[in-house]
Scaffold this motif. Structure first.
Motif, PDB file in Angstrom:
ATOM      1  N   TYR A  98       0.785  -1.296  -0.068  1.00  0.00           N
ATOM      2  CA  TYR A  98      -0.034   0.041   0.119  1.00  0.00           C
ATOM      3  C   TYR A  98       0.848   1.223   0.044  1.00  0.00           C
ATOM      4  N   TYR A 110      -6.181  -0.475  -5.205  1.00  0.00           N
ATOM      5  CA  TYR A 110      -5.829  -1.037  -4.060  1.00  0.00           C
ATOM      6  C   TYR A 110      -7.212  -1.509  -3.333  1.00  0.00           C
ATOM      7  N   ASP A 112     -10.221  -2.266  -0.744  1.00  0.00           N
ATOM      8  CA  ASP A 112     -10.521  -1.521   0.404  1.00  0.00           C
ATOM      9  C   ASP A 112     -11.468  -2.403   1.460  1.00  0.00           C
ATOM     10  N   ARG A 113     -12.434  -3.031   1.027  1.00  0.00           N
ATOM     11  CA  ARG A 113     -13.186  -3.911   1.841  1.00  0.00           C
ATOM     12  C   ARG A 113     -13.991  -4.967   0.895  1.00  0.00           C
ATOM     13  N   ASP A 147     -14.361  -4.357  -2.969  1.00  0.00           N
ATOM     14  CA  ASP A 147     -14.388  -3.075  -3.486  1.00  0.00           C
ATOM     15  C   ASP A 147     -12.964  -2.663  -3.265  1.00  0.00           C
ATOM     16  N   ARG A 149     -10.236   1.075  -3.222  1.00  0.00           N
ATOM     17  CA  ARG A 149     -10.269   2.477  -2.649  1.00  0.00           C
ATOM     18  C   ARG A 149     -10.780   3.464  -4.037  1.00  0.00           C
TER      19      ARG A 149
END
Length: 221
Positions: A98, A110, A112-113, A147, A149
């Protein structure tokens, strides 16, 4: 693939570790055996530095996670890509390095979730690519739907999107890219957000998707 070449699969983790890593490595080995390319696998950063990448046409980050390279490894990967080497990122390759801006541009976005693993429909956004040729236009698959970023940068070639109306918990909207490629850093790069589950690596369609991504990042000549 016209000429034989070699692929290095790198699967080091310093964060979450997917139990599908061995299945993924085996899948790439079997793809290589069928397609005529060699496959090595390592989790040692030193294997990438000091000229270690010179013999490989493709570097696969397979479910890597966290900070996985030291400074010499980072320099080696950047030089390799800028010199025309091919990069393939699979699933949590997007949850890797990251704090390294070059890698962020290389992988394209990147992580995210994600919601729970569940079925969803993947849509082929670009059928004219080796990684999507032959896939169903609406491909129902069980995976862990990331998901990111941010969406991939403008100019990235989006290959697959996931239909958020077909699962619970998506947060990227109507154009939720889940696989893409680009040529903006010297070498070709391909990323797929698929690849969380062990069972997924036995799916012939997913293997064809991976094989097409590998084939595409190898520049002709």
């Amino acid at each position: 693939m016209a000429a034989r070449f070699d692929v290095l699969v790198f699967s080091r983790t310093t964060g979450f570790r997917h139990d599908s890593i061995p299945a993924g490595i085996e899948a790439v080995r079997e793809i290589g055996a069928a397609a005529g390319f060699g496959v090595d696998a390592t989790e040692h950063p030193a294997a990438l530095a000091g000229g270690g990448l010179a013999r490989y046409r493709v570097l696969v980050f397979l479910n890597t996670n966290g900070t996985v390279l030291d400074p010499p490894g980072r320099r080696a990967v950047e030089a390799y890509v800028r010199g025309g080497g091919g990069f393939v990122g699979v699933h949590s390759a997007a949850a890797t390095e990251y704090d390294w801006p070059f890698y962020g541009r290389l992988v394209g976005a990147y992580f995210d979730r994600h919601p729970d693993v569940q079925p969803a429909v993947v849509r082929v956004a670009d059928p004219d690519h080796p990684a999507t040729a032959g896939l169903p236009a609406r491909w129902r698959r069980t995976d862990e739907w990331y998901d990111f970023r941010a969406a991939p940068a403008a100019g990235t070639r989006v290959l697959l999107t996931v239909d958020e109306s077909t699962y619970r918990g998506g947060g990227m909207g109507a154009e939720h890219a889940i696989a893409w490629c680009h040529e903006s850093l010297g070498g070709r790069a391909f990323y797929t957000g698929l690849g969380h589950t062990v069972a997924g690596y036995s799916d012939p369609d997913f293997r064809a998707h991976l094989a097409g991504g590998i084939r595409w990042v190898v520049r002709p000549g």
